[in-house]
Design an enzyme around this catalytic site. Structure first.
Site, PDB file in Angstrom:
ATOM      1  N   GLY A  18      50.550  79.042  19.858  1.00 29.83           N
ATOM      2  CA  GLY A  18      49.718  80.097  19.290  1.00 29.83           C
ATOM      3  C   GLY A  18      48.346  80.078  19.947  1.00 29.83           C
ATOM      4  O   GLY A  18      48.001  79.151  20.688  1.00 29.83           O
ATOM      5  N   LEU A  19      47.566  81.099  19.636  1.00 31.80           N
ATOM      6  CA  LEU A  19      46.233  81.222  20.227  1.00 31.80           C
ATOM      7  C   LEU A  19      45.329  80.066  19.784  1.00 31.80           C
ATOM      8  O   LEU A  19      45.574  79.436  18.750  1.00 31.80           O
ATOM      9  CB  LEU A  19      45.592  82.537  19.773  1.00 31.80           C
ATOM     10  CG  LEU A  19      46.269  83.836  20.214  1.00 31.80           C
ATOM     11  CD1 LEU A  19      45.550  85.035  19.600  1.00 31.80           C
ATOM     12  CD2 LEU A  19      46.300  83.943  21.739  1.00 31.80           C
ATOM     13  N   ALA A  22      44.352  79.433  15.997  1.00 34.54           N
ATOM     14  CA  ALA A  22      45.397  79.966  15.100  1.00 34.54           C
ATOM     15  C   ALA A  22      45.712  78.980  13.975  1.00 34.54           C
ATOM     16  O   ALA A  22      46.163  79.383  12.897  1.00 34.54           O
ATOM     17  CB  ALA A  22      46.661  80.297  15.892  1.00 34.54           C
ATOM     18  N   GLY A  23      45.529  77.692  14.231  1.00 34.67           N
ATOM     19  CA  GLY A  23      45.778  76.698  13.177  1.00 34.67           C
ATOM     20  C   GLY A  23      46.788  75.627  13.547  1.00 34.67           C
ATOM     21  O   GLY A  23      47.262  74.890  12.674  1.00 34.67           O
ATOM     22  N   SER A  92      50.542  76.602  24.904  1.00 40.67           N
ATOM     23  CA  SER A  92      51.762  76.896  25.684  1.00 40.67           C
ATOM     24  C   SER A  92      52.027  78.400  25.735  1.00 40.67           C
ATOM     25  O   SER A  92      52.954  78.893  25.093  1.00 40.67           O
ATOM     26  CB  SER A  92      52.964  76.123  25.139  1.00 40.67           C
ATOM     27  OG  SER A  92      53.003  76.050  23.736  1.00 40.67           O
TER      28      SER A  92
HETATM   29  P1  ADP Z   1      44.245  75.509  16.998  1.00 38.48           P
HETATM   30  O1  ADP Z   1      44.733  74.081  17.003  1.00 38.48           O
HETATM   31  O2  ADP Z   1      45.362  76.494  16.890  1.00 38.48           O
HETATM   32  O3  ADP Z   1      43.302  75.808  18.125  1.00 38.48           O
HETATM   33  P2  ADP Z   1      42.699  74.636  14.748  1.00 38.48           P
HETATM   34  O4  ADP Z   1      43.697  74.044  13.815  1.00 38.48           O
HETATM   35  O5  ADP Z   1      41.885  73.703  15.589  1.00 38.48           O
HETATM   36  O6  ADP Z   1      43.413  75.726  15.651  1.00 38.48           O
HETATM   37  O7  ADP Z   1      41.690  75.545  13.924  1.00 38.48           O
HETATM   38  C1  ADP Z   1      42.139  76.477  12.958  1.00 38.48           C
HETATM   39  C2  ADP Z   1      40.996  76.805  12.019  1.00 38.48           C
HETATM   40  O8  ADP Z   1      41.472  77.766  11.077  1.00 38.48           O
HETATM   41  C3  ADP Z   1      40.529  75.593  11.219  1.00 38.48           C
HETATM   42  O9  ADP Z   1      39.135  75.671  11.061  1.00 38.48           O
HETATM   43  C4  ADP Z   1      41.236  75.783   9.878  1.00 38.48           C
HETATM   44  O10 ADP Z   1      40.531  75.197   8.814  1.00 38.48           O
HETATM   45  C5  ADP Z   1      41.249  77.296   9.749  1.00 38.48           C
HETATM   46  N1  ADP Z   1      42.311  77.836   8.896  1.00 38.48           N
HETATM   47  C6  ADP Z   1      42.116  78.742   7.908  1.00 38.48           C
HETATM   48  N2  ADP Z   1      43.265  79.038   7.275  1.00 38.48           N
HETATM   49  C7  ADP Z   1      44.233  78.296   7.870  1.00 38.48           C
HETATM   50  C8  ADP Z   1      45.644  78.166   7.636  1.00 38.48           C
HETATM   51  N3  ADP Z   1      46.265  78.849   6.691  1.00 38.48           N
HETATM   52  N4  ADP Z   1      46.348  77.343   8.452  1.00 38.48           N
HETATM   53  C9  ADP Z   1      45.716  76.648   9.436  1.00 38.48           C
HETATM   54  N5  ADP Z   1      44.379  76.730   9.706  1.00 38.48           N
HETATM   55  C10 ADP Z   1      43.633  77.548   8.923  1.00 38.48           C
END
Ligand code: ADP
Length: 187
Positions: A18-19, A22-23, A92
């Protein structure tokens, strides 16, 4: 439920794509926590951490990104072989890269998870301040802005993080990791 000590039943890999923002990392950490609480061995392979060590020699062109994915997939396979569940959190961006990871790890063990949030949501979250830097022109080849992200057309699991809570997403991941009937899938 899989018996955590039963090495005859190999562990699996959930591949979170994911972007940025994205989480993926957040969900991988939360799911790993649940997994450990349930008594299973689990390892997180995080793209950002790989780039600080094992993959610090790689850049962001397609060839280096593919090599980055290959190294993560090789690690995941080794860990799965030893009964350790794996959560890979890695942008990815290309279908071909994820298909290669599936092939390397083995389709029966591989679960593609699309961690889904639109660009505006990711940019609003901007947990690492990267989008701000991109908009200032400080970062080139940034997925979703200046380089492509190919949305998985048929992921094994799709988690919309604009709708699901972290806890809900983590339980879905745990479920797919531990008890999904991972079927032979076409790469
Ligand atoms: P990635 O690893 O995809 O780059 P991160 O996990 O580092 O993303 O960051 C995602 C951000 O979005 C975090 O600050 C997290 O707290 C927030 N967030 C808000 N809602 C959600 C959710 N439902 N699931 C995952 N992250 C979330």
């Amino acid at each position: 439920m899989i018996d955590g000590d039963d090495l005859s039943r190999p562990a699996s890999t959930a591949w979170l794509t994911g972007l940025s923002g994205a989480g993926k990392t957040t969900l991988a950490n939360a799911a790993a926590h649940l997994c450990r609480q349930a008594g299973y061995s689990v390892c997180i392979i995080d793209g950002d951490q790989l780039r600080q060590g094992l993959c610090r020699d790689l850049g962001f062109d397609i060839s280096d990104r593919s090599e980055n994915v290959r190294r993560a997939a090789e690690m995941a396979r080794l860990l799965n072989d030893q009964g350790i569940f794996v959560l890979v959190a890695m942008i990815s961006p290309l279908k071909a890269q994820r298909a290669a990871a599936r092939q390397l790890i083995g389709a029966a063990r591989f679960c593609e998870v699309h961690v889904k949030a639109d660009l505006a949501t990711c940019e609003r979250r901007d947990p690492k301040g990267l989008y701000a830097r991109v908009r200032q022109g400080e970062v080139g080849q940034f997925t979703g802005v200046s380089s492509a992200y190919e949305v998985p057309p048929a992921p094994d699991l799709s988690l919309d993080t604009a709708r699901l809570t972290v806890t809900e997403g983590a339980f879905c991941l745990l479920d797919v990791l531990l008890s999904a009937q991972l079927q032979e899938a076409t790469p």
